[in-house]
Enzyme design. Structure first.
Site, PDB file in Angstrom:
ATOM      1  N   GLY A 179      -5.918   8.011  -2.616  1.00 39.28           N
ATOM      2  CA  GLY A 179      -4.671   8.506  -3.204  1.00 39.28           C
ATOM      3  C   GLY A 179      -4.193   9.818  -2.610  1.00 39.28           C
ATOM      4  O   GLY A 179      -3.708  10.695  -3.328  1.00 39.28           O
ATOM      5  N   ASP A 211      -6.914   9.981 -10.855  1.00 39.30           N
ATOM      6  CA  ASP A 211      -8.209   9.813 -11.529  1.00 39.30           C
ATOM      7  C   ASP A 211      -8.075   8.991 -12.801  1.00 39.30           C
ATOM      8  O   ASP A 211      -8.938   8.167 -13.102  1.00 39.30           O
ATOM      9  CB  ASP A 211      -8.828  11.186 -11.848  1.00 39.30           C
ATOM     10  CG  ASP A 211      -9.269  11.883 -10.575  1.00 39.30           C
ATOM     11  OD1 ASP A 211      -9.481  11.172  -9.568  1.00 39.30           O
ATOM     12  OD2 ASP A 211      -9.376  13.120 -10.579  1.00 39.30           O
ATOM     13  N   HIS A 256       6.988  -7.445  -2.181  1.00 36.94           N
ATOM     14  CA  HIS A 256       6.765  -6.765  -0.898  1.00 36.94           C
ATOM     15  C   HIS A 256       7.715  -7.317   0.159  1.00 36.94           C
ATOM     16  O   HIS A 256       7.555  -7.024   1.350  1.00 36.94           O
ATOM     17  CB  HIS A 256       5.329  -6.973  -0.417  1.00 36.94           C
ATOM     18  CG  HIS A 256       4.297  -6.220  -1.196  1.00 36.94           C
ATOM     19  ND1 HIS A 256       4.459  -4.918  -1.605  1.00 36.94           N
ATOM     20  CD2 HIS A 256       3.056  -6.591  -1.630  1.00 36.94           C
ATOM     21  CE1 HIS A 256       3.381  -4.526  -2.258  1.00 36.94           C
ATOM     22  NE2 HIS A 256       2.517  -5.521  -2.297  1.00 36.94           N
ATOM     23  N   ARG A 290      -8.445   4.012  -3.887  1.00 38.77           N
ATOM     24  CA  ARG A 290      -9.377   4.474  -2.860  1.00 38.77           C
ATOM     25  C   ARG A 290      -9.410   5.997  -2.779  1.00 38.77           C
ATOM     26  O   ARG A 290     -10.380   6.630  -3.141  1.00 38.77           O
ATOM     27  CB  ARG A 290      -8.960   3.843  -1.517  1.00 38.77           C
ATOM     28  CG  ARG A 290      -9.984   3.877  -0.413  1.00 38.77           C
ATOM     29  CD  ARG A 290      -9.396   3.259   0.845  1.00 38.77           C
ATOM     30  NE  ARG A 290      -8.171   3.943   1.235  1.00 38.77           N
ATOM     31  CZ  ARG A 290      -8.099   5.006   2.031  1.00 38.77           C
ATOM     32  NH1 ARG A 290      -9.193   5.488   2.569  1.00 38.77           N
ATOM     33  NH2 ARG A 290      -6.934   5.583   2.314  1.00 38.77           N
ATOM     34  N   VAL A 295      -0.705   8.967 -15.398  1.00 41.67           N
ATOM     35  CA  VAL A 295      -0.577   8.198 -14.150  1.00 41.67           C
ATOM     36  C   VAL A 295      -1.184   8.929 -12.950  1.00 41.67           C
ATOM     37  O   VAL A 295      -0.986   8.523 -11.808  1.00 41.67           O
ATOM     38  CB  VAL A 295       0.896   7.803 -13.843  1.00 41.67           C
ATOM     39  CG1 VAL A 295       1.497   7.009 -14.988  1.00 41.67           C
ATOM     40  CG2 VAL A 295       1.744   9.025 -13.520  1.00 41.67           C
ATOM     41  N   SER A 300      -4.494   2.830   4.588  1.00 44.70           N
ATOM     42  CA  SER A 300      -4.684   2.222   3.276  1.00 44.70           C
ATOM     43  C   SER A 300      -4.693   0.689   3.382  1.00 44.70           C
ATOM     44  O   SER A 300      -5.518   0.009   2.766  1.00 44.70           O
ATOM     45  CB  SER A 300      -3.576   2.688   2.328  1.00 44.70           C
ATOM     46  OG  SER A 300      -3.751   2.145   1.047  1.00 44.70           O
ATOM     47  N   LYS A 345       0.792  -1.241   0.000  1.00 43.64           N
ATOM     48  CA  LYS A 345       0.000   0.000   0.000  1.00 43.64           C
ATOM     49  C   LYS A 345       0.824   1.291   0.000  1.00 43.64           C
ATOM     50  O   LYS A 345       0.314   2.361   0.353  1.00 43.64           O
ATOM     51  CB  LYS A 345      -1.007   0.041   1.168  1.00 43.64           C
ATOM     52  CG  LYS A 345      -1.836  -1.195   1.346  1.00 43.64           C
ATOM     53  CD  LYS A 345      -2.357  -1.793   0.079  1.00 43.64           C
ATOM     54  CE  LYS A 345      -3.401  -0.944  -0.618  1.00 43.64           C
ATOM     55  NZ  LYS A 345      -3.705  -1.543  -1.956  1.00 43.64           N
TER      56      LYS A 345
HETATM   57  P1  A3P Z   1      -5.149   4.719  -0.726  1.00 42.33           P
HETATM   58  O1  A3P Z   1      -5.749   3.448  -0.186  1.00 42.33           O
HETATM   59  O2  A3P Z   1      -4.669   5.627   0.362  1.00 42.33           O
HETATM   60  O3  A3P Z   1      -6.040   5.418  -1.678  1.00 42.33           O
HETATM   61  P2  A3P Z   1      -0.282  -0.252  -3.659  1.00 42.33           P
HETATM   62  O4  A3P Z   1      -0.293  -0.099  -5.130  1.00 42.33           O
HETATM   63  O5  A3P Z   1       1.077  -0.340  -3.064  1.00 42.33           O
HETATM   64  O6  A3P Z   1      -1.213  -1.329  -3.224  1.00 42.33           O
HETATM   65  O7  A3P Z   1      -0.833   1.121  -3.058  1.00 42.33           O
HETATM   66  C1  A3P Z   1      -2.192   1.492  -3.189  1.00 42.33           C
HETATM   67  C2  A3P Z   1      -2.336   2.906  -2.685  1.00 42.33           C
HETATM   68  O8  A3P Z   1      -1.713   3.795  -3.636  1.00 42.33           O
HETATM   69  C3  A3P Z   1      -3.800   3.327  -2.581  1.00 42.33           C
HETATM   70  O9  A3P Z   1      -3.836   4.311  -1.554  1.00 42.33           O
HETATM   71  C4  A3P Z   1      -4.012   3.928  -3.953  1.00 42.33           C
HETATM   72  O10 A3P Z   1      -5.124   4.772  -4.044  1.00 42.33           O
HETATM   73  C5  A3P Z   1      -2.697   4.699  -4.107  1.00 42.33           C
HETATM   74  N1  A3P Z   1      -2.428   5.067  -5.496  1.00 42.33           N
HETATM   75  C6  A3P Z   1      -2.367   4.267  -6.581  1.00 42.33           C
HETATM   76  N2  A3P Z   1      -2.170   4.990  -7.689  1.00 42.33           N
HETATM   77  C7  A3P Z   1      -2.100   6.283  -7.302  1.00 42.33           C
HETATM   78  C8  A3P Z   1      -1.944   7.521  -7.989  1.00 42.33           C
HETATM   79  N3  A3P Z   1      -1.810   7.570  -9.306  1.00 42.33           N
HETATM   80  N4  A3P Z   1      -1.908   8.660  -7.258  1.00 42.33           N
HETATM   81  C9  A3P Z   1      -2.040   8.635  -5.919  1.00 42.33           C
HETATM   82  N5  A3P Z   1      -2.216   7.489  -5.210  1.00 42.33           N
HETATM   83  C10 A3P Z   1      -2.247   6.331  -5.896  1.00 42.33           C
END
Ligand code: A3P
Length: 306
Positions: free
Chosen positions: A270, A243, A120, A268, A240, A150, A58
């Protein structure tokens, strides 16, 4: 014309009947999904041009995976971008779920050069061939409070993870380091120490990526020795953003049935600082106390707001 999504065989019908148990493995809390294939993981043959994306769960793994994928393969045949979910393009090395190819099999079968591989694992469990081959490693870390929030929501919606129970119970577990992949504290500080001696490692922060994605993409390019025209870098930076990735079926994990988006979406919020919506004042004070003790021997510093 509708594009057919390419998935791992068996993935779309994959349903898990019960949540996995947590147990200690090499001193780290794990579930069998990440230890069943251990001999193959341990003996995995890395290549000098492999790029390992390493994170605590996360911390922005998918984000950086997609950035790297676009930097290397964004101009390749459109099928890659339109029909292959990110978890197929960037195999999860230690993942092994019955009925679908393991991470090591997917990585062995990757036709690309470089191969982008996700892990991980805490630094001490990384297969030794990555060090022997001097492969490049991109580590991404995220502040503990947002990381915990997260991870809590992720464990709620992902049936392949242990049941997190209520937030307060989960937070205690997080502080004790009894999460899948072990203590956040040791993970981020272990990799931080490694960065001091292993020059092919870049240590990135989720908060920096949120603050200025373009700057971090540029930093990544110079670490990787890539000269990408500014215009293309800007296009990638736009593609990237949160949204865009949330709308994109290839990056939002909506194609994985073990995740229940009705409980919480993968993409979720971000945000940096979302922890303030969940931590109580008392939880925050307790967390800060524990943090001071656990992090007293490391110089790595995080921002919990930007
Ligand atoms: P949140 O749960 O706080 O929204 P991983 O890929 O390591 O599982 O991490 C997921 C987290 O990274 C989630 O956080 C997700 O929304 C966030 N994330 C993924 N892409 C993102 C982006 N482009 N910008 C910001 N946050 C991003």
């Amino acid at each position: 014309m509708e594009t057919k999504i390419m998935e791992t065989p068996g993935m779309s019908s994959m349903k898990l009947t019960s949540r996995p148990e947590l147990f200690a493995f090499e001193g780290i809390s794990m579930t069998h999904y990440f230890t069943d294939n251990w001999e193959k993981v341990k003996n995995f043959q890395a290549r000098p041009d492999d790029i390992l994306i390493a994170t605590y769960p996360k911390a922005g793994t998918t984000w950086v995976s997609y950035i790297l994928d676009l930097l290397y393969f964004g101009n390749d045949a459109p099928e890659r971008q339109n029909s292959q979910p990110i978890y197929m393009r960037v195999p999860f090395l230690e993942c092994c779920i019955q009925g679908i190819p393991s991470g090591t099999e997917l990585a062995d079968d990757l036709p690309t050069s470089p191969r982008l591989i996700k892990t991980h694992l805490p630094v001490q469990l990384v297969p030794k061939s990555f060090w022997e081959q001097n492969s490049k490693i991109v580590y991404v870390a995220r502040n503990a409070k947002d990381n915990a929030v997260s991870y809590f929501h992720f464990d709620r919606m992902n049936m392949a993870q242990p049941e997190p129970r209520d937030w307060n119970t989960y937070l205690q577990t997080f502080m004790e380091g009894k999460n899948v992949f072990g203590p956040w504290y040791d993970h981020v500080s272990g990799w931080w120490e490694k960065e001091q001696t292993y020059s092919n490692l870049i240590y990135m922060f989720y908060e920096d990526l949120v603050e200025d994605t373009g700057r971090e993409v540029e930093r990544l390019c110079s670490f990787l020795g890539l000269s990408i025209p500014a215009e293309q870098r800007e296009k990638i930076t736009k593609g990237v953003q949160f949204d865009a990735m949330k709308q994109n079926k290839m990056t939002n994990y909506s194609t994985l049935p073990v995740m229940d988006f009705k409980i919480s979406p993968f993409m979720r919020k971000g945000k940096v600082g979302d922890w303030k919506n969940l931590f109580t004042v008392a939880q925050n004070e307790q967390f800060d106390e524990v943090y001071k003790v656990k992090m007293k021997n490391t110089t790595v510093k995080f921002r919990t707001e930007i």
